[in-house]
Design a protein around this motif. Structure first.
Motif, PDB file in Angstrom:
ATOM      1  N   LEU A  52     -18.305   9.874   3.453  1.00  0.00           N
ATOM      2  CA  LEU A  52     -17.442   9.087   2.780  1.00  0.00           C
ATOM      3  C   LEU A  52     -16.998   7.703   3.872  1.00  0.00           C
ATOM      4  N   PRO A  53     -16.832   6.758   3.361  1.00  0.00           N
ATOM      5  CA  PRO A  53     -16.393   5.622   4.279  1.00  0.00           C
ATOM      6  C   PRO A  53     -15.035   5.772   4.267  1.00  0.00           C
ATOM      7  N   LEU A  54     -14.462   5.302   5.595  1.00  0.00           N
ATOM      8  CA  LEU A  54     -13.504   5.402   6.258  1.00  0.00           C
ATOM      9  C   LEU A  54     -12.827   3.944   6.520  1.00  0.00           C
ATOM     10  N   GLU A  55     -11.494   3.456   6.539  1.00  0.00           N
ATOM     11  CA  GLU A  55     -11.186   2.166   6.743  1.00  0.00           C
ATOM     12  C   GLU A  55      -9.943   2.305   7.984  1.00  0.00           C
ATOM     13  N   MET A  56      -9.835   1.578   8.968  1.00  0.00           N
ATOM     14  CA  MET A  56      -8.704   1.878   9.868  1.00  0.00           C
ATOM     15  C   MET A  56      -7.517   1.065   9.512  1.00  0.00           C
ATOM     16  N   ILE A  57      -6.276   1.858   9.360  1.00  0.00           N
ATOM     17  CA  ILE A  57      -5.124   1.376   9.086  1.00  0.00           C
ATOM     18  C   ILE A  57      -4.221   1.550  10.528  1.00  0.00           C
ATOM     19  N   GLU A  58      -3.035   0.812  10.339  1.00  0.00           N
ATOM     20  CA  GLU A  58      -2.212   0.995  11.534  1.00  0.00           C
ATOM     21  C   GLU A  58      -0.961   1.831  11.043  1.00  0.00           C
ATOM     22  N   ILE A  59      -0.756   2.832  11.725  1.00  0.00           N
ATOM     23  CA  ILE A  59       0.064   3.875  11.285  1.00  0.00           C
ATOM     24  C   ILE A  59       1.271   4.212  12.575  1.00  0.00           C
ATOM     25  N   GLU A  60       2.424   4.488  12.446  1.00  0.00           N
ATOM     26  CA  GLU A  60       3.258   4.770  13.162  1.00  0.00           C
ATOM     27  C   GLU A  60       3.475   6.335  13.576  1.00  0.00           C
ATOM     28  N   THR A  61       3.121   6.885  14.768  1.00  0.00           N
ATOM     29  CA  THR A  61       3.235   8.381  15.225  1.00  0.00           C
ATOM     30  C   THR A  61       4.571   8.398  15.587  1.00  0.00           C
ATOM     31  N   PRO A  62       5.569   9.654  16.058  1.00  0.00           N
ATOM     32  CA  PRO A  62       6.711   9.441  16.386  1.00  0.00           C
ATOM     33  C   PRO A  62       6.670   8.804  17.843  1.00  0.00           C
ATOM     34  N   LEU A  63       5.693   8.502  18.517  1.00  0.00           N
ATOM     35  CA  LEU A  63       5.743   7.904  19.707  1.00  0.00           C
ATOM     36  C   LEU A  63       5.241   6.432  19.860  1.00  0.00           C
ATOM     37  N   THR A  64       4.290   6.239  19.106  1.00  0.00           N
ATOM     38  CA  THR A  64       3.987   4.684  19.106  1.00  0.00           C
ATOM     39  C   THR A  64       3.057   4.346  17.757  1.00  0.00           C
ATOM     40  N   THR A  65       2.553   2.990  17.833  1.00  0.00           N
ATOM     41  CA  THR A  65       1.747   2.701  16.860  1.00  0.00           C
ATOM     42  C   THR A  65       0.224   3.026  17.064  1.00  0.00           C
ATOM     43  N   MET A  66      -0.536   3.098  16.094  1.00  0.00           N
ATOM     44  CA  MET A  66      -2.092   3.308  16.549  1.00  0.00           C
ATOM     45  C   MET A  66      -2.839   3.008  15.263  1.00  0.00           C
ATOM     46  N   GLN A  67      -4.063   2.473  15.286  1.00  0.00           N
ATOM     47  CA  GLN A  67      -5.139   2.385  14.448  1.00  0.00           C
ATOM     48  C   GLN A  67      -5.729   3.844  14.142  1.00  0.00           C
ATOM     49  N   ALA A  68      -5.578   4.305  12.797  1.00  0.00           N
ATOM     50  CA  ALA A  68      -6.272   5.496  12.363  1.00  0.00           C
ATOM     51  C   ALA A  68      -7.043   5.479  11.331  1.00  0.00           C
ATOM     52  N   PRO A  69      -7.853   6.537  10.977  1.00  0.00           N
ATOM     53  CA  PRO A  69      -9.054   6.277   9.989  1.00  0.00           C
ATOM     54  C   PRO A  69      -8.163   6.748   8.739  1.00  0.00           C
ATOM     55  N   GLN A  70      -8.672   6.246   7.416  1.00  0.00           N
ATOM     56  CA  GLN A  70      -8.232   6.988   6.295  1.00  0.00           C
ATOM     57  C   GLN A  70      -9.378   6.442   5.083  1.00  0.00           C
ATOM     58  N   LEU A  71      -9.397   7.433   4.222  1.00  0.00           N
ATOM     59  CA  LEU A  71     -10.455   7.401   3.290  1.00  0.00           C
ATOM     60  C   LEU A  71     -10.529   6.139   2.533  1.00  0.00           C
ATOM     61  N   VAL A  72     -11.491   5.518   2.075  1.00  0.00           N
ATOM     62  CA  VAL A  72     -11.486   4.151   1.395  1.00  0.00           C
ATOM     63  C   VAL A  72     -12.582   4.365   0.250  1.00  0.00           C
ATOM     64  N   GLY A  73     -12.647   3.464  -0.784  1.00  0.00           N
ATOM     65  CA  GLY A  73     -13.856   3.718  -1.728  1.00  0.00           C
ATOM     66  C   GLY A  73     -13.545   4.462  -2.958  1.00  0.00           C
ATOM     67  N   LYS A  74     -14.693   4.859  -3.342  1.00  0.00           N
ATOM     68  CA  LYS A  74     -14.354   5.418  -4.660  1.00  0.00           C
ATOM     69  C   LYS A  74     -13.923   6.893  -4.495  1.00  0.00           C
ATOM     70  N   LYS A  75     -13.080   7.017  -5.452  1.00  0.00           N
ATOM     71  CA  LYS A  75     -12.235   8.508  -5.578  1.00  0.00           C
ATOM     72  C   LYS A  75     -13.385   9.405  -6.068  1.00  0.00           C
ATOM     73  N   LEU A  76     -12.813  10.911  -5.976  1.00  0.00           N
ATOM     74  CA  LEU A  76     -13.824  11.794  -6.305  1.00  0.00           C
ATOM     75  C   LEU A  76     -13.778  12.431  -7.597  1.00  0.00           C
ATOM     76  N   VAL A  77     -14.501  12.554  -8.331  1.00  0.00           N
ATOM     77  CA  VAL A  77     -14.583  13.611  -9.496  1.00  0.00           C
ATOM     78  C   VAL A  77     -15.542  14.952  -9.348  1.00  0.00           C
ATOM     79  N   PHE A  78     -15.016  16.210  -9.495  1.00  0.00           N
ATOM     80  CA  PHE A  78     -15.822  17.415  -9.328  1.00  0.00           C
ATOM     81  C   PHE A  78     -16.190  17.486 -11.011  1.00  0.00           C
ATOM     82  N   ALA A  79     -17.435  17.955 -11.170  1.00  0.00           N
ATOM     83  CA  ALA A  79     -17.871  18.232 -12.586  1.00  0.00           C
ATOM     84  C   ALA A  79     -18.624  19.504 -12.508  1.00  0.00           C
ATOM     85  N   PRO A  80     -17.789  20.529 -12.574  1.00  0.00           N
ATOM     86  CA  PRO A  80     -18.577  21.881 -12.716  1.00  0.00           C
ATOM     87  C   PRO A  80     -19.080  22.138 -14.128  1.00  0.00           C
TER      88      PRO A  80
END
Ligand code: URA
Length: 213
Positions: A52-80
């Motif tokens: 699944l593709p990831l994009e980098m976003i800027e977040i703040e940890t309690p200590l500093t800011t950083m670039q961190a990955p989050q899911l991007v793109g199509k959302k999931l459907v499970f079809a049992p």
């Protein structure tokens, strides 16, 4: 850990293989079978979603800011596919709790092995989602083919198939009908018997998980 060839990924992770062996044993209880199927569902979900593709976003940890990955793109459907597909669903939802669910009710006519639809309910925006069909036993392939046909008719464009066990016959029939749908399975067994059961297999997955035989 996974072996890939021609659109099929065999998830040969030791935990998956060990749990599958327990499920195959005829004396494994209904309770254990259901628990193991759920656990393997989670482990297969981990592999099905590996790219699944990831994009980098800027977040703040309690200590500093950083670039961190989050899911991007199509959302999931499970079809049992009911009923046995339900056995892997909760494990998958444990890993991807925001996924939507499409229920596909199909049964095999015992005489002809053809598929009969008795229930279908899916999110309206299937076209914008990655659909993971859950069919623990890819035996003749007819049910999985019919489920993918039905989901495509309802708008799905990007589909993957997660199973527990596949037969060589079912796999090749499924890939003949749906060459663009990649398949993940814990094992490809030896063959189908005359009644459409996978050998050596594990018996009827629905009956074993619900104790109906
Ligand atoms: N469905 C099952 O539950 N088991 C098989 O072996 C084949 C189809």
């Amino acid at each position: 850990m996974a072996r890939q060839s021609k659109g099929v990924t065999v998830v040969d992770h030791p935990l998956v293989q060990h749990k599958l062996t327990l499920m195959r044993k005829k004396d494994t209880s209904t309770k254990s079978f259901r628990q193991l199927l759920k656990e393997i569902g989670a482990l297969l979900c981990y592999e099905v979603t590996r790219d699944l593709p990831l994009e980098m976003i800027e977040i703040e940890t309690p200590l500093t800011t950083m670039q961190a990955p989050q899911l991007v793109g199509k959302k999931l459907v499970f079809a049992p596919i009911l009923r046995s597909g339900m056995g892997m669903l909760d494990g998958m939802l444990d890993l991807a709790p925001a996924a939507r669910v499409a229920h596909v009710g199909l049964y095999r006519d015992p005489a002809t092995l053809a598929c009969v639809e008795y229930y279908f309910k899916a999110p309206a925006d299937l076209a914008d989602r990655l659909v993971v069909v859950i069919d623990p036993m890819l035996a003749t392939g007819n049910t999985a083919i019919a489920a993918v046909d039905r989901l495509m008719e309802a708008g799905a464009r990007e589909i993957r198939l997660a199973c527990l066990l596949a037969s060589p016959e079912g796999l090749s029939k499924f890939q003949g009908h749906h060459p663009n749908v990649r398949v993940w399975t814990a094992a490809v067994d030896e063959q189908l018997n005359d009644h459409g059961y996978i050998l050596p297999g594990l018996g009827d997955a629905g009956d074993r998980m619900y104790g109906t035989r």
